[in-house]
Design an enzyme around this catalytic site. Structure first.
Site, PDB file in Angstrom:
ATOM      1  N   LYS A 181       0.815  -1.216   0.000  1.00 20.49           N
ATOM      2  CA  LYS A 181       0.000   0.000   0.000  1.00 20.49           C
ATOM      3  C   LYS A 181       0.845   1.261   0.000  1.00 20.49           C
ATOM      4  CE  LYS A 181      -4.127  -2.165   1.795  1.00 20.49           C
ATOM      5  NZ  LYS A 181      -3.642  -3.551   2.119  1.00 20.49           N
TER       6      LYS A 181
HETATM    7  C1  LIG Z   1      -4.339  -4.623   1.620  1.00 19.33           C
HETATM    8  C2  LIG Z   1      -3.602  -5.896   1.546  1.00 19.33           C
HETATM    9  C3  LIG Z   1      -4.040  -6.946   0.742  1.00 19.33           C
HETATM   10  C4  LIG Z   1      -5.326  -6.868  -0.040  1.00 19.33           C
HETATM   11  O1  LIG Z   1      -5.263  -5.900  -1.058  1.00 19.33           O
HETATM   12  P1  LIG Z   1      -6.620  -5.351  -1.698  1.00 19.33           P
HETATM   13  O2  LIG Z   1      -6.187  -4.273  -2.626  1.00 19.33           O
HETATM   14  O3  LIG Z   1      -7.419  -4.812  -0.557  1.00 19.33           O
HETATM   15  O4  LIG Z   1      -7.279  -6.487  -2.363  1.00 19.33           O
HETATM   16  C5  LIG Z   1      -3.272  -8.084   0.662  1.00 19.33           C
HETATM   17  N1  LIG Z   1      -2.128  -8.209   1.369  1.00 19.33           N
HETATM   18  C6  LIG Z   1      -1.668  -7.218   2.170  1.00 19.33           C
HETATM   19  C7  LIG Z   1      -0.422  -7.423   2.923  1.00 19.33           C
HETATM   20  C8  LIG Z   1      -2.387  -6.033   2.276  1.00 19.33           C
HETATM   21  O5  LIG Z   1      -1.929  -5.066   3.063  1.00 19.33           O
END
Ligand SMILES: *Cc1c(COP(=O)(O)O)cnc(C)c1O
Length: 462
Positions: free
Chosen positions: A112
């Site tokens: 993210k």
């Molecule tokens: C947010 C997240 C996900 C899921 O991603 P999405 O975009 O919400 O589908 C998977 N793995 C980790 C480590 C995350 O932080």
């Protein structure tokens, strides 16, 4: 370039306004009114470029003149200077035809950061230009919140409030949210699960009086600018493995469907992606929906991969919008059914459309632990539980086309699960080794909209 709502009733906006708004006023999500194409020659020319340059070329057609080229280049450079690996998103080979895309070298050790660091820069530039203040509110199952706080701490013109489900995020995730000392950062521990946190955030957006009074905006993955930033690494990985001359497949550990939807956008822009596979944990609403045609929420079961412990995937609405031929009224009705009856049936035509685009699979807790253990024994790699879900599902989809599994978090972000599976406790990178020593600052809140709104109004005024 214009942005339209998936529910068809909100004003059409430009990039900057859609980014600042987050959620559309009709409750929908903004999507571009058309998808720009990158010709094969342009895709081929991305090979070997620095990540920042790939980012510039992939995202530029979506901005509609919101920034000059030089400005945008500076903002990208500043954002990705925070990713502590010169390649930003390095590829590592796990097995013949199977690669990991490491997206966890940012300040909060999860993918993210790629979107959030950029959004922090874009917001700062836009708010300075406009001379306005905004209140950023987000719900998090752990990683969004820490990434948002890390990106917005100290950003002029913003207050950031993050609601997380009390006791359901990992200690590293919690500490990343509660230890920043900047006064514009507010970590709120909600008595409820992630879906409750997400629902309260949606309620705040639907309370227009409150929304306008505090200048509310969302940086959850419903924000189009975040999806856009994630499109970049699909291109970077694709060209590294031979695109556009050779196709490539991806498996994506999925929760809110933002990351995998970015992959779909990359494909629609012209990247030859053969398979795009949704990997879920025990909370498998997306896998069930594709298998059965019914999207039905169930109780959230806490797992070792908390960022995927989600039963209502916000960004799936964007996929439904396309699957229903961009019919906003049809999407609005499905969302009403979801809210009122806890689920809906996907029409046969839409289901076929979705199955053409997405594969899916589920990895339960035992399989995740076994995958972490086995991959460590076979390759020496320590996988975080989210990434392990992805690897387990990807292994069922291997073929002649190279498969890239997105490594969404660093193993040190989830040390208990990794240690339980391998006996090894992955250490935090040096740059954050003192995380456990920093004092925490957190406010506990009840699952009560009025109380949360009052708190936000007071705190931001303070
Ligand atoms: C947010 C997240 C996900 C899921 O991603 P999405 O975009 O919400 O589908 C998977 N793995 C980790 C480590 C995350 O932080």
């Amino acid at each position: 370039m214009h942005y339209i709502s998936t529910r068809g009733q909100a004003p059409v906006l430009g990039f900057e306004e859609a980014m600042l708004a987050g959620l559309a006023r009709d409750g929908g999500l903004y999507v571009p009114d058309h998808i720009p194409q990158l010709q094969p020659g342009h895709i081929a020319a991305l090979a070997g470029l620095p990540y920042e340059e790939v980012a510039h070329r992939v995202m530029w057609p979506y901005l509609g003149g919101a920034f000059t080229e030089a400005e945008f280049g500076d903002l990208i450079a500043r954002a990705y200077a925070q990713i502590a690996h010169p390649a930003r998103a390095p590829l590592k080979q796990l097995a013949p035809g199977h690669f990991l895309l490491e997206l966890f070298h940012g300040p909060t050790l999860a993918f993210k950061d790629f979107a959030m660091q950029l959004i922090g820069q874009l917001f700062e530039a836009v708010l300075a230009r406009r001379g306005t203040r905004l209140t950023i509110v987000g719900a998090t199952s752990g990683d969004t919140g820490s990434a948002a706080i890390e990106a917005f701490r100290g950003v002029a013109g913003t207050d950031v409030f993050i609601l997380f489900p009390d006791g359901r995020v990992s200690e590293v995730q919690r500490r990343q949210m509660t230890t920043p000392i900047e006064e514009n950062v507010h970590a709120l521990a909600l008595a409820g699960d992630f879906d409750a946190a997400q629902a309260r955030v949606k309620d705040m957006f639907n309370d227009f009086a409150f929304r306008d009074a505090v200048g509310l905006t969302a940086i959850n993955s419903i924000n189009w600018a975040r999806v856009l930033a994630q499109v970049v690494y699909y291109f970077a990985a694709g060209v590294a493995l031979g695109a556009p001359h050779r196709p490539v497949s991806f498996t994506v550990p999925t929760g809110n469907f933002g990351d995998i939807f970015a992959g779909h956008i990359a494909r629609r822009m012209g990247l030859p992606i053969e398979r795009l596979v949704i990997a879920t944990n025990t909370n498998d609403i997306l896998h069930r929906a594709l298998q059965t045609g019914r999207y039905t929420r169930a109780e959230v079961v806490p797992t070792s991969s908390p960022s995927m412990d989600i039963q209502v995937s916000s960004n799936f609405e964007r996929a439904l919008f396309d699957a229903y031929g961009r019919d906003g009224a049809a999407v609005a009705q499905l969302m009403d059914e979801l809210k009122g009856q806890g689920g809906f049936a996907i029409s046969q035509g839409a289901l076929e459309h979705l199955r053409e685009i997405y594969g899916s699979g589920r990895a339960g807790e035992d399989e995740v632990a076994q995958t972490i253990r086995r991959l460590h024994a076979e390759t020496g790699e320590l996988l975080c539980p989210h990434t392990a879900c992805g690897v387990a599902v990807a292994e069922r989809h291997l073929g002649a086309t190279p498969m890239v599994t997105l490594a969404t978090a660093h193993p040190a972000k989830f040390p208990d699960a990794v240690e339980a599976a391998t006996g090894i406790r992955p250490p935090l990178p040096n740059r954050m080794a003192d995380l456990y020593d920093r004092p925490e600052r957190v406010t506990r809140v009840a699952d009560d909209l009025a109380a949360i709104e009052t708190l936000i109004s007071k705190r931001r005024a303070a």
